[in-house]
Design a protein around this motif. Structure first.
Motif, PDB file in Angstrom:
ATOM      1  N   ARG A   8      39.834  52.216  12.567  1.00 20.91           N
ATOM      2  CA  ARG A   8      39.969  52.641  11.175  1.00 20.91           C
ATOM      3  C   ARG A   8      41.432  52.759  10.774  1.00 20.91           C
ATOM      4  NH1 ARG A   8      38.151  59.032  11.384  1.00 20.91           N
ATOM      5  NH2 ARG A   8      39.782  59.778  12.804  1.00 20.91           N
ATOM      6  N   THR A   9      41.657  52.857   9.465  1.00 25.02           N
ATOM      7  CA  THR A   9      42.987  53.019   8.909  1.00 25.02           C
ATOM      8  C   THR A   9      43.172  54.469   8.486  1.00 25.02           C
ATOM      9  OG1 THR A   9      43.031  50.724   8.143  1.00 25.02           O
ATOM     10  CG2 THR A   9      44.593  52.244   7.130  1.00 25.02           C
ATOM     11  N   VAL A  10      44.208  55.099   9.018  1.00 22.96           N
ATOM     12  CA  VAL A  10      44.469  56.510   8.734  1.00 22.96           C
ATOM     13  C   VAL A  10      45.855  56.654   8.133  1.00 22.96           C
ATOM     14  CG1 VAL A  10      42.937  57.256  10.595  1.00 22.96           C
ATOM     15  CG2 VAL A  10      45.377  56.942  11.068  1.00 22.96           C
ATOM     16  N   TRP A  11      46.154  57.858   7.637  1.00 24.64           N
ATOM     17  CA  TRP A  11      47.470  58.128   7.081  1.00 24.64           C
ATOM     18  C   TRP A  11      48.013  59.452   7.611  1.00 24.64           C
ATOM     19  CZ3 TRP A  11      47.599  62.754   4.571  1.00 24.64           C
ATOM     20  CH2 TRP A  11      46.420  63.221   4.010  1.00 24.64           C
ATOM     21  N   ARG A  12      49.331  59.544   7.642  1.00 24.68           N
ATOM     22  CA  ARG A  12      50.041  60.790   7.879  1.00 24.68           C
ATOM     23  C   ARG A  12      51.083  60.956   6.786  1.00 24.68           C
ATOM     24  NH1 ARG A  12      51.184  62.122  14.263  1.00 24.68           N
ATOM     25  NH2 ARG A  12      49.034  61.913  15.001  1.00 24.68           N
ATOM     26  N   ARG A  13      51.348  62.209   6.412  1.00 21.42           N
ATOM     27  CA  ARG A  13      52.310  62.472   5.341  1.00 21.42           C
ATOM     28  C   ARG A  13      53.310  63.533   5.794  1.00 21.42           C
ATOM     29  NH1 ARG A  13      50.499  64.944  -0.447  1.00 21.42           N
ATOM     30  NH2 ARG A  13      49.553  66.415   1.010  1.00 21.42           N
ATOM     31  N   SER A  14      54.604  63.278   5.551  1.00 23.68           N
ATOM     32  CA  SER A  14      55.658  64.205   5.944  1.00 23.68           C
ATOM     33  C   SER A  14      56.733  64.241   4.860  1.00 23.68           C
ATOM     34  CB  SER A  14      56.281  63.772   7.277  1.00 23.68           C
ATOM     35  OG  SER A  14      57.391  64.577   7.614  1.00 23.68           O
ATOM     36  N   THR A  15      57.349  65.389   4.685  1.00 18.07           N
ATOM     37  CA  THR A  15      58.462  65.498   3.744  1.00 18.07           C
ATOM     38  C   THR A  15      59.759  64.973   4.336  1.00 18.07           C
ATOM     39  OG1 THR A  15      58.867  67.766   4.489  1.00 18.07           O
ATOM     40  CG2 THR A  15      57.424  67.476   2.573  1.00 18.07           C
ATOM     41  N   ASP A  16      59.791  64.806   5.667  1.00 16.51           N
ATOM     42  CA  ASP A  16      61.010  64.389   6.365  1.00 16.51           C
ATOM     43  C   ASP A  16      60.695  63.162   7.217  1.00 16.51           C
ATOM     44  OD1 ASP A  16      63.259  64.069   7.991  1.00 16.51           O
ATOM     45  OD2 ASP A  16      63.545  66.216   8.276  1.00 16.51           O
ATOM     46  N   LEU A  17      61.407  62.075   6.984  1.00 16.29           N
ATOM     47  CA  LEU A  17      61.145  60.842   7.717  1.00 16.29           C
ATOM     48  C   LEU A  17      61.316  61.014   9.220  1.00 16.29           C
ATOM     49  CD1 LEU A  17      60.622  57.782   7.813  1.00 16.29           C
ATOM     50  CD2 LEU A  17      63.064  57.431   7.403  1.00 16.29           C
ATOM     51  N   LEU A  18      62.224  61.871   9.640  1.00 12.11           N
ATOM     52  CA  LEU A  18      62.536  62.006  11.065  1.00 12.11           C
ATOM     53  C   LEU A  18      61.853  63.209  11.724  1.00 12.11           C
ATOM     54  CD1 LEU A  18      66.326  61.084  11.036  1.00 12.11           C
ATOM     55  CD2 LEU A  18      64.355  59.599  11.455  1.00 12.11           C
ATOM     56  N   ASP A  19      61.009  63.925  10.979  1.00 17.88           N
ATOM     57  CA  ASP A  19      60.307  65.081  11.544  1.00 17.88           C
ATOM     58  C   ASP A  19      58.858  65.082  11.058  1.00 17.88           C
ATOM     59  OD1 ASP A  19      59.379  67.441  12.552  1.00 17.88           O
ATOM     60  OD2 ASP A  19      60.782  68.737  11.455  1.00 17.88           O
ATOM     61  N   TRP A  20      57.939  64.705  11.964  1.00 19.01           N
ATOM     62  CA  TRP A  20      56.523  64.623  11.631  1.00 19.01           C
ATOM     63  C   TRP A  20      55.717  65.735  12.290  1.00 19.01           C
ATOM     64  CZ3 TRP A  20      54.534  60.783   8.348  1.00 19.01           C
ATOM     65  CH2 TRP A  20      55.485  59.859   7.905  1.00 19.01           C
ATOM     66  N   SER A  21      56.391  66.775  12.738  1.00 18.56           N
ATOM     67  CA  SER A  21      55.707  67.849  13.453  1.00 18.56           C
ATOM     68  C   SER A  21      54.756  68.640  12.559  1.00 18.56           C
ATOM     69  CB  SER A  21      56.733  68.796  14.089  1.00 18.56           C
ATOM     70  OG  SER A  21      57.577  69.355  13.092  1.00 18.56           O
ATOM     71  N   ALA A  22      55.028  68.684  11.267  1.00 13.95           N
ATOM     72  CA  ALA A  22      54.162  69.417  10.336  1.00 13.95           C
ATOM     73  C   ALA A  22      53.409  68.469   9.404  1.00 13.95           C
ATOM     74  CB  ALA A  22      54.999  70.407   9.525  1.00 13.95           C
ATOM     75  N   ALA A  23      53.271  67.223   9.806  1.00 15.62           N
ATOM     76  CA  ALA A  23      52.624  66.226   8.946  1.00 15.62           C
ATOM     77  C   ALA A  23      51.145  66.541   8.727  1.00 15.62           C
ATOM     78  CB  ALA A  23      52.764  64.841   9.562  1.00 15.62           C
ATOM     79  N   THR A  24      50.671  66.269   7.524  1.00 13.37           N
ATOM     80  CA  THR A  24      49.237  66.303   7.252  1.00 13.37           C
ATOM     81  C   THR A  24      48.679  64.904   7.485  1.00 13.37           C
ATOM     82  OG1 THR A  24      49.676  65.886   4.904  1.00 13.37           O
ATOM     83  CG2 THR A  24      49.433  68.184   5.601  1.00 13.37           C
ATOM     84  N   SER A  25      47.365  64.794   7.641  1.00 12.74           N
ATOM     85  CA  SER A  25      46.776  63.493   7.978  1.00 12.74           C
ATOM     86  C   SER A  25      45.379  63.371   7.405  1.00 12.74           C
ATOM     87  CB  SER A  25      46.732  63.312   9.499  1.00 12.74           C
ATOM     88  OG  SER A  25      45.934  64.320  10.107  1.00 12.74           O
ATOM     89  N   GLY A  26      44.883  62.141   7.353  1.00 13.13           N
ATOM     90  CA  GLY A  26      43.539  61.886   6.862  1.00 13.13           C
ATOM     91  C   GLY A  26      43.141  60.436   7.097  1.00 13.13           C
TER      92      GLY A  26
END
Length: 345
Positions: free
Chosen positions: A246-264
């Motif tokens: 499947r195709t999923v997404w992640r979203r982050s406010t910082d390109l170099l820090d995905w530790s707090a990314a939301t996903s779906g």
């Protein structure tokens, strides 16, 4: 309660399977825009239309003259493999971009020394958008330091803890603050997604790559999209031979820090498709609207989604399974990507 004879039960079950099986699924499933094998499509705008590239020998290419026009096959994009690659296997999951007046193609070619599926990333360029791409230089752009090739410009460190001895795949160009960068995946598990700053020409590494994030399972085919509130990355998740891919997404406010990314999840089996993945995103000609191109499994020489047991090699051969290209209009709801509608030929 009286028992139901087994023969009657068998007939009822068979009827139920027939009613909910593949033909019924196919009736409501989206239709391909290119109904031939065209896995891991990479698509970009050319004039009023598009050019596309897929996994295969020397990178199969295709084109469409305008957004609603049919797609036409156009032969192989690469003139030849680079000198550091070998010919025992397909070139995987390319990406295409227009950089400083050249068409630049990034690709993952087979190499020796890291197993049957080992790949390293190279770059080629052409004045044509469809064919005539010649590899640049005598070394990979990205390759682990322990592979038997000339040293790559970006050598994935051998000392990275927790990562297997494997290759690199799924190159994807993104412009960050006006400069080209290349996202890619280190192969096998765990998955790690890295970002490599490139020279202005897009042909060379400008600095060492950095790891954005990693995942215990399969996350591959990164496509980074800059949004007003930060960054969204589209990824393919799971086993590509299964309908659950499947195709999923992640979203982050910082390109170099995905530790707090939301996903779906953007696209999965609920669409009526078998294994929708390998996605790419491109704007429409002379527009800021985005279109999603991706593949999914079809069987029996028709636009029929494959059965769930397609992950078995013998079933794929018997069912004449291929991965044609699909398209969908992409929209955004509260900063999250959604499929607005599917396209057809």
């Amino acid at each position: 309660m009286p028992s139901i004879p087994r023969v009657v039960t068998a007939v009822v079950v068979a009827l139920a399977v027939a009613l909910i099986g593949t033909p019924a699924l196919a009736e409501r499933a989206p239709r391909p825009v290119l109904d031939t094998n065209f896995a891991d499509p990479a698509v970009t705008v050319r004039g009023d239309g598009f050019v596309g590239f897929s996994t295969g020998s020397l990178v199969p290419s295709s084109h469409s003259d305008r957004p609603g026009a049919s797609w036409q096959r156009a032969g192989s994009a690469l003139v030849r493999l680079p000198s550091w690659a070998h010919a025992d296997g397909d070139v995987w999951a390319s990406d295409i971009a227009r950089v400083q007046g050249w068409w630049v193609l990034y690709f993952a070619a087979p190499v020796r020394g890291i197993g049957e599926y080992g790949r390293c990333i190279g770059v080629a360029r052409s004045r044509s958008a469809v064919t005539g791409f010649r590899p640049v230089g005598g070394q990979p752009l990205v390759c682990p330091s322990y592979v038997s090739t000339p040293p790559a410009e970006d050598q994935v460190p051998i000392t990275l803890p927790g990562l297997p001895r494997a290759g690199v795949i799924d190159p994807s160009l993104v412009v960050v603050e006006g400069r080209p960068h290349l996202a890619y995946k280190t192969d096998r598990l765990p998955s790690s997604i890295r970002l490599l700053p490139l020279s202005a020409s897009g042909l060379h590494a400008a600095a060492p790559s950095v790891e954005l994030f990693r995942h215990d399972g399969v996350l591959e085919n990164p496509v980074l999209i800059e949004r007003p509130a930060g960054w969204v990355v589209l990824l393919s998740q799971g086993d590509f031979t299964r309908c659950s891919y499947r195709t999923v997404w992640r979203r982050s406010t910082d390109l170099l820090d995905w530790s707090a990314a939301t996903s779906g999840v953007l696209l999965d089996q609920s669409s009526g498709l078998c294994g929708p993945g390998g996605a790419d995103v491109t704007p429409l000609p002379r527009s800021r609207r985005l279109r999603l191109y991706f593949h999914a499994w079809t069987c029996h020489g028709r636009s029929t989604p494959c059965d769930p047991d397609i992950h078995r090699d013998r079933v794929r051969r018997r069912s004449q399974a291929i991965r044609p290209m699909y398209a969908a209009e992409l929209d955004w709801v509260d900063g999250v990507p959604v499929v607005a509608s599917f396209l057809s030929r």
